[in-house]
Design an enzyme around this catalytic site. Structure first.
Site, PDB file in Angstrom:
ATOM      1  N   ASP A 121     -28.265 -32.519  37.151  1.00 46.28           N
ATOM      2  CA  ASP A 121     -27.016 -33.046  36.589  1.00 46.28           C
ATOM      3  C   ASP A 121     -25.958 -31.952  36.454  1.00 46.28           C
ATOM      4  O   ASP A 121     -25.289 -31.835  35.426  1.00 46.28           O
ATOM      5  CB  ASP A 121     -27.274 -33.703  35.228  1.00 46.28           C
ATOM      6  CG  ASP A 121     -26.129 -34.630  34.809  1.00 46.28           C
ATOM      7  OD1 ASP A 121     -25.280 -34.946  35.669  1.00 46.28           O
ATOM      8  OD2 ASP A 121     -26.078 -35.012  33.628  1.00 46.28           O
ATOM      9  N   HIS A 133     -22.750 -36.209  36.338  1.00 44.08           N
ATOM     10  CA  HIS A 133     -22.428 -37.585  35.951  1.00 44.08           C
ATOM     11  C   HIS A 133     -20.998 -37.716  35.407  1.00 44.08           C
ATOM     12  O   HIS A 133     -20.459 -38.823  35.337  1.00 44.08           O
ATOM     13  CB  HIS A 133     -23.448 -38.125  34.937  1.00 44.08           C
ATOM     14  CG  HIS A 133     -23.278 -37.650  33.534  1.00 44.08           C
ATOM     15  ND1 HIS A 133     -24.056 -36.649  32.983  1.00 44.08           N
ATOM     16  CD2 HIS A 133     -22.429 -38.021  32.554  1.00 44.08           C
ATOM     17  CE1 HIS A 133     -23.698 -36.441  31.733  1.00 44.08           C
ATOM     18  NE2 HIS A 133     -22.706 -37.266  31.453  1.00 44.08           N
ATOM     19  N   SER A 192     -20.336 -34.169  27.242  1.00 39.72           N
ATOM     20  CA  SER A 192     -21.071 -33.873  28.474  1.00 39.72           C
ATOM     21  C   SER A 192     -20.340 -32.855  29.330  1.00 39.72           C
ATOM     22  O   SER A 192     -19.148 -32.998  29.608  1.00 39.72           O
ATOM     23  CB  SER A 192     -21.285 -35.148  29.286  1.00 39.72           C
ATOM     24  OG  SER A 192     -22.162 -36.022  28.634  1.00 39.72           O
TER      25      SER A 192
END
Length: 409
Positions: free
Chosen positions: A164, A134, A244
């Protein structure tokens, strides 16, 4: 005689007067002596107090200087591990990833900047950067910036929406790459200390610490569509936007996960993809550009509770209640059944009448997280599993041949 008497009386008066004067003089002298004693004592006390205060001040100054020196020399340890040492050993392996996503609005074509973190890994003598999908999803002009400030262009060479994960190739000199070691997450336990390093809100090289709060969680991510991302690590280490893709490390500086998500407005609820998922997928991601070995059963469900059990009239308060079975899926072909009625349980509507999954291959299934995490960690498409269910208050074992999860694109 009277004169004599008068003289005698006068003499007596004089003597009496002299005695009185002497008495007052004596009292005065005594008073002066006493006053002098107390004044002298008070002055001496003041002098002593002043000396004591000065000594105390000097002692406080020395103590403050010592304390300041001690503060500057404090080193935080976990067992025999220095957190500062861990950071210094891994900080050059963590990078900042920046890209631009094309969007269309009322004003026409516009680019918005996206930013995240990543870390260097060596795969068969090739250096790559691992991050979240992402972070780079649909991004253009991706750049990777190292801790020394040097930035280089990067290209996505593989990604998997269902975990992911994404792998980047970076056009940088060999000396820039300081790879980290990825170890198995199978031995992780709740309570293990962890370190997260990344770029929250663009603040590169930020380190936070915490513990593993739980294992085997399931989260939803927009890149995975309607499918959950299973077998996730929950951690109390502070994670914010920009973290992230950064590594989740143990206190030996080894990668045990990759930070991926938070619950909005939460405090200490962060999530990371476990290192086992990375190790399982990395070869396929680099060599083929994707990973297609996620198992698929083809069911939807809800977690069992005491209230639902009371409504159904069963004595099983754990497990996963199947609410819907997808046509053509593995569950449908195996004969698993979904719900056919909707009832209100306390303050929510629940579809009932379906099978309750209580075990897979002998492993107790507490809820949907347990079920999906077990499949993700221990199974692959075309594998045969035994699902234990409760149907009409009777326990049954159903054989299910898993299928491959449909593509996310």
């Amino acid at each position: 005689m009277e004169v004599v008497r008068m003289n005698e009386s006068l003499e007596i008066k004089k003597k009496s007067k002299n005695k009185t004067i002497l008495m007052f003089v004596s009292i005065g002298v005594a008073t002066m002596l006493i006053a002098g004693y107390f004044v002298g004592g008070s002055l001496n006390s003041l002098a002593t107090s002043s000396t004591t205060k000065s000594t105390q001040q000097q002692g406080n100054i020395l103590e403050n200087n010592t304390t300041q020196k001690e503060i500057h020399n404090i080193t935080y340890y976990y067992n025999s591990t220095s957190l500062a040492q861990v950071y210094n050993e891994v900080k050059d392996s963590v990078v900042v990833i920046t890209g631009y996503v094309l969007q269309y609005s009322f004003f026409g074509r516009q680019y918005s900047e996206v930013q995240g973190s990543g870390f260097v890994y060596e795969y068969k003598h090739d250096m790559v950067v691992i991050t979240n999908k992402h972070v780079v999803n649909d991004a253009e002009n991706i750049t990777v910036t190292f801790s020394n400030g040097n930035g280089y262009p990067a290209t996505v060479i593989g990604s998997d929406a269902y975990s992911d994960l994404a792998v980047l190739s970076v056009e940088a000199p060999t000396e820039e790459f300081q790879p980290l070691t990825i170890i198995s997450s199978s031995t992780l336990e709740v309570g293990d200390p962890v370190v997260a390093i990344g770029s929250p809100f663009g603040l590169g090289g930020t380190m936070t610490t915490g513990i593993i709060s739980q294992l085997g969680r399931t989260i939803q991510d927009s890149v995975a569509g309607n499918f959950p991302i299973a077998n996730i690590i929950q951690t109390s280490a502070a994670i914010n936007p920009g973290n992230s893709g950064g590594p989740l490390l143990n206190y030996q500086g080894e990668v045990i996960g990759i930070t991926t998500a938070i619950i909005q407005n939460s405090n200490g609820l962060g999530f990371a993809v476990p290192s086992n998922t990375i190790l399982r997928e990395i070869d396929s991601l680099i060599t083929t550009g994707s990973y297609d070995q996620h198992p698929w059963v083809g069911i939807s469900g809800t977690d069992m509770t005491y209230a639902i059990a009371q409504t159904l009239g069963v004595d099983v308060t754990y497990g996963w209640l199947i609410t819907q079975v997808t046509d053509g899926g593995a569950a449908a072909q195996a004969g698993l059944q979904g719900g056919n009625d909707q009832v209100r349980v306390i303050d929510e509507w629940v579809i009932i009448g379906g099978d309750i999954i209580i075990a897979v291959d002998g492993t107790r299934i507490i809820n949907g997280d347990t079920f999906m995490s077990y499949l993700e960690e221990h199974t692959i498409p075309n594998q045969t599993i035994t699902v234990t269910i409760l149907r009409n208050t009777q326990t049954q074992d159903i054989t299910v041949i898993l299928k491959q999860r449909p593509s996310a694109s």
